[in-house]
Design a protein around this motif. Sequence first.
Motif, mmCIF file in Angstrom:
data_model
loop_
_atom_site.group_PDB
_atom_site.id
_atom_site.type_symbol
_atom_site.label_atom_id
_atom_site.label_comp_id
_atom_site.label_asym_id
_atom_site.label_seq_id
_atom_site.Cartn_x
_atom_site.Cartn_y
_atom_site.Cartn_z
ATOM 1 N N ILE A 95 5.194 2.615 6.404
ATOM 2 C CA ILE A 95 4.001 2.403 5.587
ATOM 3 C C ILE A 95 3.705 0.913 5.450
ATOM 4 O O ILE A 95 4.557 0.129 5.048
ATOM 5 N N PHE B 246 -1.324 1.288 1.151
ATOM 6 C CA PHE B 246 -1.663 2.553 0.515
ATOM 7 C C PHE B 246 -2.834 2.369 -0.437
ATOM 8 O O PHE B 246 -3.149 1.257 -0.870
ATOM 9 N N VAL C 154 -1.790 6.771 2.773
ATOM 10 C CA VAL C 154 -0.943 5.702 3.289
ATOM 11 C C VAL C 154 -1.349 5.397 4.722
ATOM 12 O O VAL C 154 -1.866 6.248 5.439
ATOM 13 N N ALA D 224 8.684 3.012 -0.807
ATOM 14 C CA ALA D 224 7.815 2.134 -0.005
ATOM 15 C C ALA D 224 6.596 1.703 -0.809
ATOM 16 O O ALA D 224 6.189 0.532 -0.754
ATOM 17 N N GLU E 50 3.198 3.458 10.028
ATOM 18 C CA GLU E 50 4.518 4.103 10.053
ATOM 19 C C GLU E 50 5.501 3.106 10.637
ATOM 20 O O GLU E 50 5.439 2.853 11.840
ATOM 21 N N ASP F 197 7.591 8.839 -0.254
ATOM 22 C CA ASP F 197 7.008 7.511 -0.058
ATOM 23 C C ASP F 197 7.183 6.592 -1.264
ATOM 24 O O ASP F 197 6.810 5.413 -1.210
ATOM 25 N N GLY G 30 -0.194 10.611 0.899
ATOM 26 C CA GLY G 30 1.098 10.204 0.381
ATOM 27 C C GLY G 30 1.959 11.390 -0.006
ATOM 28 O O GLY G 30 1.445 12.457 -0.360
#
Length: 147
Positions: free
Chosen positions: A47, A50, A42, A13, A45, A10, A6
Amino acid sequence: MMLRRGQMGDVSALARIHRAAFDHPWSESDFSTYLASDFVWVSGEPIAGFLLIRAVGDEAEILTLAVDPAHRRAGHAVALLDAAKQDLAKTDVSRLFLEVAADNLPALALYERQGFLPIGMRKGYYRRDAGPNMDAKLFSCALPAAH
């Protein structure tokens, strides 16, 4: 499936996915703090999921694992756990802990398939907006020794 560590970019998200996954989500500010000091992996793409882990000494704890509801059952959680366990095994961490709501049957099944063993219970740990608080089941998983 694309996995990576991460990054500060990020934060939005992670907060969005956490909001979709939990009754009491963490803020973008919370995630900024975690990204500065903890392990975050994570998946996808953009994301899709996680995993956030805090390591102290030879122990680590999963603070949260979340997958966007639109991307569940696609292997993101398994891939995230596998990557984290592999990375942690390269460190001094020998044991990984977590807690999960006792009524979260998909998560319980996932963790048991991933080699986590039950070690205890926290009564009424998770606050619920409707109904009584939910117990947390505690789990632990041994990691291979660091080389």
